[in-house]
Design a protein around this motif. Structure first.
Motif, PDB file in Angstrom:
ATOM      1  N   VAL A   1       0.846  -1.010  -0.112  1.00 18.62           N
ATOM      2  CA  VAL A   1       0.048   0.065  -0.031  1.00 18.62           C
ATOM      3  C   VAL A   1       0.948   1.260   0.110  1.00 18.62           C
ATOM      4  N   ILE A   2       0.566   2.107  -0.865  1.00 23.79           N
ATOM      5  CA  ILE A   2       1.494   3.326  -0.969  1.00 23.79           C
ATOM      6  C   ILE A   2       0.359   4.609  -0.877  1.00 23.79           C
ATOM      7  N   THR A   3       0.597   5.475   0.325  1.00 28.91           N
ATOM      8  CA  THR A   3      -0.383   6.486   0.281  1.00 28.91           C
ATOM      9  C   THR A   3       0.193   7.683  -0.313  1.00 28.91           C
ATOM     10  N   GLY A   4      -0.597   8.420  -0.899  1.00 33.58           N
ATOM     11  CA  GLY A   4       0.103   9.526  -1.812  1.00 33.58           C
ATOM     12  C   GLY A   4       0.585   8.921  -3.169  1.00 33.58           C
ATOM     13  N   GLY A   5       0.319   7.718  -3.540  1.00 30.34           N
ATOM     14  CA  GLY A   5       0.544   6.910  -4.498  1.00 30.34           C
ATOM     15  C   GLY A   5       0.328   7.454  -5.947  1.00 30.34           C
TER      16      GLY A   5
ATOM     17  N   ILE B   1       3.747  -4.592   2.820  1.00 31.47           N
ATOM     18  CA  ILE B   1       4.546  -3.426   2.746  1.00 31.47           C
ATOM     19  C   ILE B   1       3.563  -2.119   2.695  1.00 31.47           C
ATOM     20  N   ILE B   2       3.705  -1.166   3.852  1.00 30.89           N
ATOM     21  CA  ILE B   2       3.134  -0.198   3.973  1.00 30.89           C
ATOM     22  C   ILE B   2       4.057   1.054   3.643  1.00 30.89           C
ATOM     23  N   PHE B   3       3.887   2.036   2.729  1.00 31.49           N
ATOM     24  CA  PHE B   3       4.498   3.001   2.451  1.00 31.49           C
ATOM     25  C   PHE B   3       3.694   4.378   2.786  1.00 31.49           C
ATOM     26  N   ALA B   4       3.851   4.832   3.932  1.00 29.98           N
ATOM     27  CA  ALA B   4       3.148   5.969   4.203  1.00 29.98           C
ATOM     28  C   ALA B   4       3.761   7.328   3.825  1.00 29.98           C
ATOM     29  N   ASN B   5       3.476   7.661   2.664  1.00 28.89           N
ATOM     30  CA  ASN B   5       4.169   8.678   1.847  1.00 28.89           C
ATOM     31  C   ASN B   5       3.266   9.735   1.767  1.00 28.89           C
ATOM     32  N   ALA B   6       1.976  10.007   2.009  1.00 24.39           N
ATOM     33  CA  ALA B   6       1.124  10.938   1.915  1.00 24.39           C
ATOM     34  C   ALA B   6       1.800  12.129   2.753  1.00 24.39           C
ATOM     35  N   GLY B   7       1.718  13.509   2.079  1.00 22.03           N
ATOM     36  CA  GLY B   7       2.040  14.550   3.003  1.00 22.03           C
ATOM     37  C   GLY B   7       1.807  15.898   2.311  1.00 22.03           C
TER      38      GLY B   7
END
Length: 190
Positions: free
Chosen positions: A10-14, A83-89
């Motif tokens: 999962v990729i936030t801000g993906g 995998i969690i990629f907490a990318n949102a910003g």
């Protein structure tokens, strides 16, 4: 055979920027990727580029119900998460003396609270060998004019990674933070 064959991410801000580039690379390495973001048009464009191993879920990391929908979709389609990629910003320039409660709330609700609940809500789907990746920033360790709120939020993200690495000892789940410098993303160009 890729390094991420059979993995679910999962990729936030993906849909754009660093998240979209990461999604592309994860898929090239064999992962199935769920991208999460607020703008349907950007999500649609990203999935069209990324292909059949990508799914998009529309929502905001600052809305816990949206995160619940995201992880329900992951569970329904894939059953697990590696995998969690907490990318949102978010971040915008506003100097001391001009700061507002709204500016602080928007930045911290996305960059800190959003990161916390993105990761916490993912944990029930993760197991040994899982990876949590947070997007920090070089701004979290240095000062920059008119960027105090963003910088403080990214310093918090760095400390979340350090603390969660301790909290998750013995689970086999890794925690890392990426702290890029200036990157030519939509956020940087705004």
């Amino acid at each position: 055979m890729g390094k991420l064959d059979g993995k679910v991410a999962v990729i936030t801000g993906g849909a754009t920027g660093i998240g979209r580039a990461a999604a592309k690379r994860f898929i090239e390495e064999g992962a199935f990727v769920f991208i999460f973001g607020r703008r349907q048009d950007a999500l649609d464009a990203a999935v069209a580029e990324l292909g059949p191993n990508a799914r998009a879920v529309k929502g905001s990391v600052s809305d816990e119900a949206d995160l619940d929908r995201l992880y329900a979709a992951v569970k329904a389609e894939r059953g697990t998460l590696d995998i969690i990629f907490a990318n949102a910003g978010v971040g915008s320039l506003l100097p001391l003396g001009k700061l507002t409660a709204e500016h602080i709330d928007e930045t911290f609700n996305t960059n800190v609270k959003g990161t916390i609940f993105t990761v916490q809500k993912a944990l029930p789907l993760m197991g040994e060998g899982g990876s949590i990746i947070l997007t920090g920033s070089s701004a979290g360790t240095t000062g920059a004019p008119a960027f105090s709120v963003y910088s403080a939020s990214k310093a918090a993200v760095r400390n979340l990674a350090r603390t969660w690495a301790e909290d998750l000892k013995g689970t086999g789940i890794r925690v890392n933070v990426l702290s890029p410098g200036p990157t030519a993303t939509e956020l940087a160009k705004a």
